[in-house]
Scaffold this motif. Structure first.
Motif, PDB file in Angstrom:
ATOM      1  N   LEU A   1     -43.274   7.560 -46.452  1.00  0.00           N
ATOM      2  CA  LEU A   1     -42.399   6.845 -45.526  1.00  0.00           C
ATOM      3  C   LEU A   1     -42.982   5.492 -45.155  1.00  0.00           C
ATOM      4  CD1 LEU A   1     -39.904   6.723 -43.711  1.00  0.00           C
ATOM      5  CD2 LEU A   1     -41.211   7.967 -41.958  1.00  0.00           C
ATOM      6  N   SER A   2     -44.275   5.446 -44.835  1.00  0.00           N
ATOM      7  CA  SER A   2     -44.891   4.180 -44.435  1.00  0.00           C
ATOM      8  C   SER A   2     -44.834   3.157 -45.564  1.00  0.00           C
ATOM      9  CB  SER A   2     -46.349   4.406 -44.012  1.00  0.00           C
ATOM     10  OG  SER A   2     -46.419   5.161 -42.821  1.00  0.00           O
ATOM     11  N   VAL A   3     -45.054   3.603 -46.802  1.00  0.00           N
ATOM     12  CA  VAL A   3     -45.014   2.674 -47.935  1.00  0.00           C
ATOM     13  C   VAL A   3     -43.627   2.061 -48.064  1.00  0.00           C
ATOM     14  CG1 VAL A   3     -45.145   2.518 -50.456  1.00  0.00           C
ATOM     15  CG2 VAL A   3     -46.908   3.756 -49.192  1.00  0.00           C
ATOM     16  N   MET A   4     -42.581   2.878 -47.950  1.00  0.00           N
ATOM     17  CA  MET A   4     -41.229   2.345 -48.084  1.00  0.00           C
ATOM     18  C   MET A   4     -40.793   1.542 -46.856  1.00  0.00           C
ATOM     19  SD  MET A   4     -40.269   2.837 -51.084  1.00  0.00           S
ATOM     20  CE  MET A   4     -40.157   3.881 -52.541  1.00  0.00           C
ATOM     21  N   GLN A   5     -41.407   1.794 -45.698  1.00  0.00           N
ATOM     22  CA  GLN A   5     -41.080   1.004 -44.511  1.00  0.00           C
ATOM     23  C   GLN A   5     -41.684  -0.401 -44.569  1.00  0.00           C
ATOM     24  OE1 GLN A   5     -42.482   3.634 -41.397  1.00  0.00           O
ATOM     25  NE2 GLN A   5     -40.399   4.309 -40.900  1.00  0.00           N
ATOM     26  N   THR A   6     -42.565  -0.666 -45.537  1.00  0.00           N
ATOM     27  CA  THR A   6     -43.156  -2.007 -45.617  1.00  0.00           C
ATOM     28  C   THR A   6     -42.121  -3.077 -45.925  1.00  0.00           C
ATOM     29  OG1 THR A   6     -43.756  -1.686 -47.956  1.00  0.00           O
ATOM     30  CG2 THR A   6     -45.429  -1.152 -46.299  1.00  0.00           C
ATOM     31  N   PHE A   7     -40.955  -2.686 -46.456  1.00  0.00           N
ATOM     32  CA  PHE A   7     -39.940  -3.705 -46.754  1.00  0.00           C
ATOM     33  C   PHE A   7     -39.343  -4.283 -45.479  1.00  0.00           C
ATOM     34  CE2 PHE A   7     -39.903  -0.821 -50.498  1.00  0.00           C
ATOM     35  CZ  PHE A   7     -40.573  -1.692 -51.338  1.00  0.00           C
ATOM     36  N   GLU A   8     -39.412  -3.522 -44.373  1.00  0.00           N
ATOM     37  CA  GLU A   8     -38.984  -4.080 -43.092  1.00  0.00           C
ATOM     38  C   GLU A   8     -39.833  -5.293 -42.727  1.00  0.00           C
ATOM     39  OE1 GLU A   8     -37.756   0.292 -41.203  1.00  0.00           O
ATOM     40  OE2 GLU A   8     -39.147  -1.022 -40.145  1.00  0.00           O
ATOM     41  N   ALA A   9     -41.138  -5.231 -43.060  1.00  0.00           N
ATOM     42  CA  ALA A   9     -42.055  -6.331 -42.739  1.00  0.00           C
ATOM     43  C   ALA A   9     -42.059  -7.407 -43.814  1.00  0.00           C
ATOM     44  CB  ALA A   9     -43.467  -5.783 -42.559  1.00  0.00           C
ATOM     45  N   LEU A  10     -41.844  -7.020 -45.073  1.00  0.00           N
ATOM     46  CA  LEU A  10     -41.910  -7.994 -46.165  1.00  0.00           C
ATOM     47  C   LEU A  10     -40.898  -9.117 -45.979  1.00  0.00           C
ATOM     48  CD1 LEU A  10     -43.137  -8.811 -48.882  1.00  0.00           C
ATOM     49  CD2 LEU A  10     -41.471  -7.304 -50.000  1.00  0.00           C
ATOM     50  N   ARG A  11     -39.724  -8.798 -45.439  1.00  0.00           N
ATOM     51  CA  ARG A  11     -38.738  -9.864 -45.238  1.00  0.00           C
ATOM     52  C   ARG A  11     -39.239 -10.884 -44.209  1.00  0.00           C
ATOM     53  NH1 ARG A  11     -35.990  -5.216 -43.269  1.00  0.00           N
ATOM     54  NH2 ARG A  11     -34.874  -5.197 -45.253  1.00  0.00           N
ATOM     55  N   TYR A  12     -40.076 -10.430 -43.252  1.00  0.00           N
ATOM     56  CA  TYR A  12     -40.668 -11.364 -42.303  1.00  0.00           C
ATOM     57  C   TYR A  12     -41.817 -12.154 -42.946  1.00  0.00           C
ATOM     58  CZ  TYR A  12     -38.092  -9.333 -38.372  1.00  0.00           C
ATOM     59  OH  TYR A  12     -37.102  -8.918 -37.513  1.00  0.00           O
ATOM     60  N   VAL A  13     -42.510 -11.540 -43.890  1.00  0.00           N
ATOM     61  CA  VAL A  13     -43.585 -12.250 -44.588  1.00  0.00           C
ATOM     62  C   VAL A  13     -43.040 -13.473 -45.311  1.00  0.00           C
ATOM     63  CG1 VAL A  13     -45.181 -12.096 -46.541  1.00  0.00           C
ATOM     64  CG2 VAL A  13     -45.160 -10.292 -44.817  1.00  0.00           C
ATOM     65  N   VAL A  14     -41.969 -13.297 -46.080  1.00  0.00           N
ATOM     66  CA  VAL A  14     -41.439 -14.453 -46.826  1.00  0.00           C
ATOM     67  C   VAL A  14     -40.805 -15.462 -45.874  1.00  0.00           C
ATOM     68  CG1 VAL A  14     -41.173 -13.196 -48.984  1.00  0.00           C
ATOM     69  CG2 VAL A  14     -39.285 -13.211 -47.369  1.00  0.00           C
TER      70      VAL A  14
ATOM     71  N   ALA B   1     -37.018  -2.365 -54.912  1.00  0.00           N
ATOM     72  CA  ALA B   1     -36.809  -2.686 -53.500  1.00  0.00           C
ATOM     73  C   ALA B   1     -37.599  -3.924 -53.098  1.00  0.00           C
ATOM     74  CB  ALA B   1     -37.200  -1.498 -52.630  1.00  0.00           C
ATOM     75  N   TYR B   2     -38.786  -4.087 -53.653  1.00  0.00           N
ATOM     76  CA  TYR B   2     -39.597  -5.280 -53.377  1.00  0.00           C
ATOM     77  C   TYR B   2     -38.853  -6.527 -53.854  1.00  0.00           C
ATOM     78  CZ  TYR B   2     -44.040  -7.831 -52.766  1.00  0.00           C
ATOM     79  OH  TYR B   2     -45.023  -8.690 -52.341  1.00  0.00           O
ATOM     80  N   ALA B   3     -38.378  -6.487 -55.098  1.00  0.00           N
ATOM     81  CA  ALA B   3     -37.649  -7.635 -55.642  1.00  0.00           C
ATOM     82  C   ALA B   3     -36.398  -7.923 -54.824  1.00  0.00           C
ATOM     83  CB  ALA B   3     -37.291  -7.377 -57.099  1.00  0.00           C
ATOM     84  N   ALA B   4     -35.713  -6.869 -54.382  1.00  0.00           N
ATOM     85  CA  ALA B   4     -34.511  -7.053 -53.572  1.00  0.00           C
ATOM     86  C   ALA B   4     -34.838  -7.728 -52.243  1.00  0.00           C
ATOM     87  CB  ALA B   4     -33.842  -5.704 -53.333  1.00  0.00           C
ATOM     88  N   THR B   5     -35.966  -7.354 -51.654  1.00  0.00           N
ATOM     89  CA  THR B   5     -36.341  -7.901 -50.343  1.00  0.00           C
ATOM     90  C   THR B   5     -36.681  -9.380 -50.418  1.00  0.00           C
ATOM     91  OG1 THR B   5     -37.166  -5.718 -49.698  1.00  0.00           O
ATOM     92  CG2 THR B   5     -37.890  -7.582 -48.382  1.00  0.00           C
ATOM     93  N   VAL B   6     -37.288  -9.827 -51.522  1.00  0.00           N
ATOM     94  CA  VAL B   6     -37.723 -11.220 -51.618  1.00  0.00           C
ATOM     95  C   VAL B   6     -36.764 -12.076 -52.452  1.00  0.00           C
ATOM     96  CG1 VAL B   6     -40.125 -10.529 -51.358  1.00  0.00           C
ATOM     97  CG2 VAL B   6     -39.194 -10.843 -53.661  1.00  0.00           C
TER      98      VAL B   6
END
Length: 623
Positions: free
Chosen positions: A426-439, A498-503
């Motif tokens: 769960l924590s690994v997949m929740q990182t996309f919530e933060a990745l959008r803020y990173v970019v 999901a990573y590619a989708a987020t960025v």
């Protein structure tokens, strides 16, 4: 069943089981002695409350739990247990912990003592507040002297601690619902965990300005506590029910989808040379070739890179760790001479001072390093006519804390890693919530400077926070591991998409989400669900992404970004299920074809624009 686990996760190890604790409208999951996902009337109050012990390199010391008692009666629950944390030195920290819950909140207490001097980077409570719904919103922080600071949760990612000397935090959970979290037993402060792509703000014990690692003395007991109290108005409403099907909203942009890169590493050179043909299969355009003179990398590695570049025809970026213990002009002239001798033609050179691969936490002394202006000028002189990239070989955290001069480079780059602090699914997949803020934060710092990310992988390539990554011979889910089995399974494919989708809407030049060979690579090894030598599931995702390079991005907004993420172009829609449950999706139009992304590329049935995504499934929708 073990075959399904291996296919999905790359391991037959089961994820930890959870027990749901209920007190009236309050619900929380008990997992490995800690609390996850505290909700009130369906609203997330806290992401976690955990008692954690880190070793001297910030690795997590797992707990041996005994004498566990779990009681639920009426509108209350109670948990008690003993936990032993063992340091690499063999010292043991023994703790008695208790958790009590009522309709008004939860209290978590710990009483601890060590049987020998115990070296640790941190030992104590950690509380995670969610980011979604809180970023930019008001918060009240009570300090140790009783004063109350009225502020807002950080929106752009804070490089340093947004709040220090914390005694209590009060925040709005939802209209009519407030929560006050009170901390006892030590000095607490907060860091913005989005720096590491954790989907949370973390309040932790012991200020980082104090020396670490530090020693818990033998037979020196200490106690800590965390209490969460809810204040609820009569008009507070429960969270809305999840809809039967996830809906999508497609929004055209003027941005182009990035080209795909693949990393190369000297320690995998033999396997890289034998599998170079895979690069054309996945549609890669760039090789990100790691080179660190301080690690002993030399002519042989560069000659191998030159051979792979010649076979594949791909552009080469030299990921150069700049030695800082020698004169810059001497060290860089030597590196450039080796590149020429190897016959390696460079498209770009990405530079990062070798010392900056290690993190410099708040309160620490910055390592000796020439000014970045001098570093970049010397690199340009050594590699004339080659585009220059700057930033960090490690993570956004380090780039956020040491911001390189963007006007002196041709592009900025960094990596991310999802298992710095936690490694459960769960924590690994929740990182996309933060990745959008990173970019978003990177764009706020560097504006329109060309931007690249990667290599970013589930496993950790290098540990900026300790002396080494953690060995993972058993293929477990552990933080900071040098190998993560989920890279090999369908989980890894879903994470990659999901990573590619987020960025996708960040306007990246190049996105790199794997290496060519080895534990971060495209090709399976022995003992995996995929036959040795065949492509891992994520390679088929990268092939789809590689085919989209240069096409106009259509942003995809889903009604359940915690379950399904996607990206699109004019003709295609790619979706990833980031959960272990099947997810129903309502497509915005009836597609011409829907197929699972994988070795078989099996077509899926489509009825009236409805689609069911299997657990961690990735689909290609031809519009």
């Amino acid at each position: 069943m073990s075959g399904d686990l291996l296919r999905l996760y790359g391991t037959t190890e089961r994820a930890p089981e959870s027990t749901v604790l209920v007190a009236g409208d309050l619900r929380v999951d008990l997992q490995d002695g800690n609390l996850r996902t505290l909700r009130f009337r369906g609203h997330e109050v806290l992401r976690a409350v955990a008692f954690l012990v880190r070793d001297k390199d910030w690795g997590t010391c797992s707990a041996t739990i005994t004498d566990l008692v779990v009681e639920q009666a009426g509108d209350a629950f109670f948990v008690a247990y003993r936990a032993r944390y063992t340091a690499p030195s063999g010292a043991n920290l023994d703790c008695v912990l208790s958790i009590s819950g009522t309709v008004d909140g939860v209290t978590f207490k710990a009483d601890c003592v060590s049987d020998a001097d115990f070296e640790t980077a941190r030992a104590g409570f950690v509380v995670l507040h969610p980011v979604v719904g809180l970023a930019g919103q008001p918060v009240a922080v009570r300090h140790g002297d009783g004063s109350v600071e009225t502020a807002r949760w950080p929106d752009e990612i804070e490089p340093w601690q947004p709040f220090k000397d914390i005694a209590a935090i009060t925040h709005r959970v939802a209209p009519g619902i407030e929560a006050t979290t009170t901390f006892g037993g030590d000095v607490f402060e907060m860091e913005d965990q989005r720096n590491w792509t954790d989907g949370s703000y973390k309040t932790y014990v012991r200020p980082l300005a104090l020396p670490w690692p530090y020693c818990i003395a033998e037979n020196a007991p200490f106690s800590q506590s965390v209490a969460v109290e809810l204040q609820v108005n009569a008009d507070a409403k429960p969270a809305g029910e999840a809809s039967a099907a996830i809906t999508l909203r497609l929004m055209p942009t003027m941005l182009a989808f990035p080209e795909i890169g693949v990393g190369l590493r000297p320690e995998c050179l033999a396997d890289e040379l034998s599998t170079a043909g895979v690069l054309k299969t996945v549609g890669a355009r760039h090789l990100i070739a790691h080179f660190d003179p301080d690690a002993g990398h030399g002519l042989e590695a560069l000659q191998g890179y030159a051979e792979i570049a010649e076979q594949s025809g791909l552009k080469v970026t030299l990921e150069l760790a700049v030695p800082c213990k020698r004169p810059l002009d001497e060290a860089l002239a030597e590196a450039a001479a080796l590149v020429r001798k190897a016959g390696l033609t460079l498209d770009t050179v990405f530079t990062c001072p070798s010392v900056d691969r290690q993190s410099t936490p708040p309160g620490s002394v910055w390592p000796d390093c020439p000014p970045m202006e001098d570093v970049y000028a010397t690199v340009r002189a050594a590699f004339p006519g080659v585009r220059l990239g700057g930033g960090m070989m490690s993570y956004f955290t380090e780039l956020n804390r040491k911001r390189v001069p963007g006007d002196l480079i041709d592009y900025v780059s960094h990596c991310t890693n999802p298992i710095v602090h936690a490694a459960d699914d769960l924590s690994v997949m929740q990182t996309f919530e933060a990745l959008r803020y990173v970019v978003r934060s990177t764009r706020a710092i560097y504006g329109d400077t060309p931007y690249r990310i990667g290599p970013s992988t589930i496993a950790m390539r290098q540990n900026p926070y300790g002396t080494s990554t953690k060995e993972n011979f058993s293929g477990a889910r552990i933080p900071m591991a040098n190998i993560d089995p989920r890279h090999n399974g369908q989980f890894g494919a879903a994470w990659t998409l999901a990573y590619a989708a987020t960025v996708a809407s960040a306007g990246l030049e190049v996105l790199t989400l794997s290496t060519l060979a080895g534990p971060f690579g495209l090709v399976a090894g022995e003992g995996e669900a995929t036959a040795a030598g065949d492509l891992r599931p994520l390679a088929f995702v990268l092939a789809r992404l590689g085919a989209l390079a240069g096409e106009a991005v259509v942003a995809v907004e889903t009604s359940r970004p915690d379950a399904v993420l996607g990206l699109a172009t004019r003709d295609r829609l790619l979706l990833a299920n980031i959960t272990p449950e099947a997810q129903n999706v309502s497509l915005p139009e009836n597609p011409r074809r829907v197929s699972l992304i994988g070795a078989e590329s099996a077509d899926l049935p489509k009825a009236d624009g409805k689609l069911t995504l299997p657990p961690y499934g990735c689909v290609d929708v031809v519009r």
